[in-house]
Design an enzyme around this catalytic site. Structure first.
Site, PDB file in Angstrom:
ATOM      1  N   HIS A   1       0.721  -1.266   0.138  1.00 26.06           N
ATOM      2  CA  HIS A   1      -0.057  -0.013   0.224  1.00 26.06           C
ATOM      3  C   HIS A   1       1.025   1.339   0.126  1.00 26.06           C
ATOM      4  O   HIS A   1       2.016   0.941   0.086  1.00 26.06           O
ATOM      5  CB  HIS A   1      -1.004  -0.013   1.040  1.00 26.06           C
ATOM      6  CG  HIS A   1      -0.287  -0.383   2.491  1.00 26.06           C
ATOM      7  ND1 HIS A   1       0.344   0.527   3.158  1.00 26.06           N
ATOM      8  CD2 HIS A   1      -0.407  -1.698   3.214  1.00 26.06           C
ATOM      9  CE1 HIS A   1       0.965  -0.251   4.166  1.00 26.06           C
ATOM     10  NE2 HIS A   1       0.575  -1.327   4.398  1.00 26.06           N
TER      11      HIS A   1
ATOM     12  N   LYS B   1      -7.031   7.645  -1.539  1.00 28.85           N
ATOM     13  CA  LYS B   1      -6.496   7.541  -0.343  1.00 28.85           C
ATOM     14  C   LYS B   1      -5.560   6.429  -0.303  1.00 28.85           C
ATOM     15  O   LYS B   1      -5.986   5.256  -0.610  1.00 28.85           O
ATOM     16  CB  LYS B   1      -7.448   7.508   0.995  1.00 28.85           C
ATOM     17  CG  LYS B   1      -6.964   7.660   2.210  1.00 28.85           C
ATOM     18  CD  LYS B   1      -6.998   9.104   2.717  1.00 28.85           C
ATOM     19  CE  LYS B   1      -6.548   9.101   4.271  1.00 28.85           C
ATOM     20  NZ  LYS B   1      -6.251  10.396   4.812  1.00 28.85           N
TER      21      LYS B   1
ATOM     22  N   HIS C   1      12.363  -5.592   1.089  1.00 26.59           N
ATOM     23  CA  HIS C   1      11.616  -4.665   1.616  1.00 26.59           C
ATOM     24  C   HIS C   1      12.218  -3.804   2.803  1.00 26.59           C
ATOM     25  O   HIS C   1      12.111  -2.820   2.960  1.00 26.59           O
ATOM     26  CB  HIS C   1      10.029  -5.415   1.811  1.00 26.59           C
ATOM     27  CG  HIS C   1       9.048  -4.473   2.246  1.00 26.59           C
ATOM     28  ND1 HIS C   1       8.518  -3.482   1.361  1.00 26.59           N
ATOM     29  CD2 HIS C   1       8.735  -4.108   3.493  1.00 26.59           C
ATOM     30  CE1 HIS C   1       7.774  -2.909   2.121  1.00 26.59           C
ATOM     31  NE2 HIS C   1       7.398  -3.339   3.322  1.00 26.59           N
TER      32      HIS C   1
ATOM     33  N   HIS D   1      13.273  -0.291   3.836  1.00 23.84           N
ATOM     34  CA  HIS D   1      12.962   0.360   5.086  1.00 23.84           C
ATOM     35  C   HIS D   1      14.212   1.100   5.813  1.00 23.84           C
ATOM     36  O   HIS D   1      14.243   2.124   6.426  1.00 23.84           O
ATOM     37  CB  HIS D   1      12.043  -0.135   6.009  1.00 23.84           C
ATOM     38  CG  HIS D   1      10.491  -0.277   5.453  1.00 23.84           C
ATOM     39  ND1 HIS D   1       9.682   0.820   5.599  1.00 23.84           N
ATOM     40  CD2 HIS D   1       9.676  -1.130   5.556  1.00 23.84           C
ATOM     41  CE1 HIS D   1       8.427   0.516   5.388  1.00 23.84           C
ATOM     42  NE2 HIS D   1       8.454  -0.683   5.231  1.00 23.84           N
TER      43      HIS D   1
ATOM     44  N   GLU E   1      -2.691  -4.324  13.029  1.00 25.45           N
ATOM     45  CA  GLU E   1      -3.745  -4.162  12.058  1.00 25.45           C
ATOM     46  C   GLU E   1      -4.830  -5.066  12.297  1.00 25.45           C
ATOM     47  O   GLU E   1      -5.919  -4.756  12.062  1.00 25.45           O
ATOM     48  CB  GLU E   1      -2.956  -4.677  10.766  1.00 25.45           C
ATOM     49  CG  GLU E   1      -1.956  -3.815  10.137  1.00 25.45           C
ATOM     50  CD  GLU E   1      -1.677  -4.396   8.494  1.00 25.45           C
ATOM     51  OE1 GLU E   1      -2.551  -5.117   8.184  1.00 25.45           O
ATOM     52  OE2 GLU E   1      -0.716  -3.728   8.186  1.00 25.45           O
TER      53      GLU E   1
ATOM     54  N   ASN F   1       4.038   4.970  15.328  1.00 26.34           N
ATOM     55  CA  ASN F   1       3.214   4.666  16.628  1.00 26.34           C
ATOM     56  C   ASN F   1       4.042   5.711  17.410  1.00 26.34           C
ATOM     57  O   ASN F   1       5.168   5.403  18.247  1.00 26.34           O
ATOM     58  CB  ASN F   1       3.470   3.429  17.229  1.00 26.34           C
ATOM     59  CG  ASN F   1       2.498   3.442  18.456  1.00 26.34           C
ATOM     60  OD1 ASN F   1       2.608   3.936  19.499  1.00 26.34           O
ATOM     61  ND2 ASN F   1       1.547   2.385  18.401  1.00 26.34           N
TER      62      ASN F   1
ATOM     63  N   ASN G   1      -1.728  22.449  14.575  1.00 24.49           N
ATOM     64  CA  ASN G   1      -1.556  21.997  13.342  1.00 24.49           C
ATOM     65  C   ASN G   1      -2.099  20.394  12.572  1.00 24.49           C
ATOM     66  O   ASN G   1      -1.910  19.564  13.172  1.00 24.49           O
ATOM     67  CB  ASN G   1       0.073  21.967  12.978  1.00 24.49           C
ATOM     68  CG  ASN G   1       0.233  21.352  11.719  1.00 24.49           C
ATOM     69  OD1 ASN G   1      -0.496  21.346  10.706  1.00 24.49           O
ATOM     70  ND2 ASN G   1       1.397  20.493  11.711  1.00 24.49           N
TER      71      ASN G   1
ATOM     72  N   SER H   1      -3.811  18.046   9.313  1.00 23.06           N
ATOM     73  CA  SER H   1      -3.423  18.114   7.835  1.00 23.06           C
ATOM     74  C   SER H   1      -4.579  18.661   7.047  1.00 23.06           C
ATOM     75  O   SER H   1      -5.540  18.903   7.399  1.00 23.06           O
ATOM     76  CB  SER H   1      -3.148  16.677   7.417  1.00 23.06           C
ATOM     77  OG  SER H   1      -4.295  15.738   7.702  1.00 23.06           O
TER      78      SER H   1
HETATM   79 FE   LIG Z   1       6.571  -2.248   5.096  1.00 24.42          FE
END
Ligand SMILES: [Fe+2]
Length: 542
Positions: free
Chosen positions: A11, A36, A124, A128, A181, A290, A498, A500
């Protein structure tokens, strides 16, 4: 060397361009496509490439697809394994890997002129890791935590002289990101999207399931961890998306949140020892968004400095993959890596929309005046932010001293009322008002509001006495700093709310036209777009 980084696998598809060790551009596809998060994280969507963001990155540097030396794709299909051994139950997941293998062809179709032979697969979690570990100049320990990569959900490593040594990975099915999740889904929110809402909800609850989670989710003492299967329905009833949020939901969120913090702290301590005690920890992966856990690692962990990549979620792997191929550290000094418009272009857009605008002597002072009068300001300045947070470029600003501001802002944005709103503060006044990590220019830590200030800035003080602060530094953000200084002069408060610049369910505003649309459709008092001011009272007859 010109490297185009691409994230397209799960995503938040995004593209980034690194030229001769300099980050030239980086942006999420959602800012262009207006979907989105770019796409839902289903295997079938893995073929879609961030073609609009990638084309813009190249265009912004005056390059064409044929000018690129390498394309870095942040997933390596060669690393995947049999799904059953990873605990992945969705049989269509194999499709994701298939599409990843064909990414070079998909990219060559999306960007005509691109040689598919130039596409390199970057693991991946290495992508990161690079997004964080190669963004600071010094050697550092790096901790990556997310839902999943090819076969793992975690990487602990150390960067020395720009070279990564991996110290430990935790393979699936154990995943702190997927745990969070699953909780998000059980609580009726959108997973891979709304995890930050669960974090906010946690502060309303008591961690009464904590003992159970200490048994189910535990570090193994060797840098890894175990996450047992969790029977969520046995703990609380699942909540439907429009269902009421009750104490059970908040208690469950608080229990998982607390356990996540404890395990992350343990992993950070292990990484420190295994890396030989470097001063700096860098972090990335969706779990590193987080900010409550990050603040605990900074406060209770062994590191002198904790630096979190602002695009810590998967969008940041576009940048990380590109950096991983170059491998020399670049100092990350701003998240303002997206699209921007010149004053002439902004003025032309205002004329086209026939909005009555002025060019005040100082747009910072004009905005501060409206804010001091308890107005809401749409603040559209410079290049848009890479990553999920508005940091003073595509921001909606308000007065922090009015307790009702939170309700008004959540109404404008169509958000749940339990959601806190965050403050930006002049860095030089930070310590007087807040405790915790400073500098904090990317809003990735929570801070305690000093008791004597809580009543003065009630709009930004969360129910647990904390605030997620953005520190504003004159050297890097002179215009925002000038606005804050003027607001301080008028009100005695060096703090402004503040959030978004978007409305419910929409990606952040990116273009001038989107800024004007938001201004026209929401109760915003001033649109401060570049040096230009549009006042609601003058734009729309009462
Ligand atoms: Fe990831």
């Amino acid at each position: 060397m010109r490297v185009l980084g691409i994230n397209a696998i799960f995503h938040d598809p995004a593209a980034a361009l690194v030229v001769d060790g300099r980050v030239v551009a980086a942006a999420e596809e959602e800012r262009f496509s207006r979907r989105k998060h770019g796409k839902r994280p289903v295997p079938f969507a893995a073929w879609e490439q961030p073609e609009l963001a990638a084309a813009w990155c190249l265009r912004s540097a005056g390059l064409g697809p044929g000018d690129i030396d390498a394309v870095a794709y942040s997933f390596d299909p060669g690393l995947t394994r049999d799904l059953a051994t990873m605990g992945v139950t969705d049989p269509s997941d194999a499709m994701r890997v298939d599409y990843a293998r064909r990414a070079p062809q998909f990219l060559a179709t999306a960007l005509p002129g691109l040689d598919p032979e130039r596409v390199r697969f970057v693991p991946h979690h290495v992508a990161h890791a690079a997004s964080a570990g190669l963004s600071v100049p010094e050697d550092n320990a790096v901790l990556v935590l997310d839902g999943r990569g090819e076969v793992a959900s975690h990487l602990a490593g150390v960067y020395r002289g720009g070279e990564l040594t991996t110290l430990r990975t935790q393979e699936l099915p154990h995943s702190l990101g997927l745990l969070y999740e699953d909780l998000t889904r059980h609580l009726g929110f959108l997973h891979s999207s709304d995890e930050y809402k669960v974090m906010a909800l946690a502060s309303y609850g008591q961690p009464r399931f904590l003992d159970m989670f200490r048994e189910l989710v535990r570090p193994t003492g060797d840098g890894g961890f175990v996450v047992e299967r969790i029977d969520w329905a046995a703990l609380t009833k699942p909540r439907h998306a429009d269902g009421e949020i009750n104490d059970d939901h908040a208690d469950l969120a608080a229990s998982v949140q607390t356990r996540l913090e404890e395990v992350m702290l343990d992993l950070a301590r292990w990484t420190y020892d295994a890396a030989g005690g470097p001063k700096t920890l860098t972090m990335a992966g969706g779990t590193a968004l987080n900010c409550v856990a990050n603040a605990r690692i900074a406060a209770e962990g062994p590191f002198e400095r904790v630096w979190v990549q602002p695009a810590a979620g998967d969008s940041g792997t576009a940048l990380g993959a590109a950096l991983a191929l170059g491998s020399a550290p670049v100092e990350f000094t701003t998240a303002a890596l997206g699209r921007g418009w010149s004053d002439e272009e902004l003025e032309a857009e205002l004329r086209r929309a026939a909005l009555p605008y002025t060019r005040p002597e100082s747009i910072a002072a004009e905005a501060a005046r409206v804010l001091a009068g308890n107005g809401i300001v749409a603040w559209y300045q410079g290049r848009s932010e890479y990553g999920p947070r508005a940091l003073g470029h595509r921001s909606l600003l308000a007065h922090p001293g009015d307790a009702d501001t939170q309700r008004r802002m959540n109404d404008v944005k169509g958000r749940e009322q339990f959601r806190p709103i965050a403050p930006m503060v002049r860095a030089e006044r930070f310590a007087e008002i807040f405790e915790g990590v400073c500098p904090s220019p990317y809003m990735l830590f929570v801070h305690r509001v000093r008791p004597e200030w809580r009543d003065r800035i009630p709009a930004v003080t969360h129910v647990d006495g904390t605030a997620r602060v953005q520190t504003v530094h004159t050297e890097t953000e002179p215009l925002v700093a000038a606005m804050l200084a003027e607001f301080d002069r008028l009100t005695g408060l060096p703090v402004v709310v503040n959030t978004s610049l978007n409305t419910a369910g929409r990606p952040m505003v990116d273009t001038p036209r989107e800024a004007m649309e938001l201004f026209g459709s929401a109760p915003v008092d001033l649109l401060a777009m570049g040096p230009f001011a549009v006042h609601r009272t003058k734009a729309f007859a009462a």
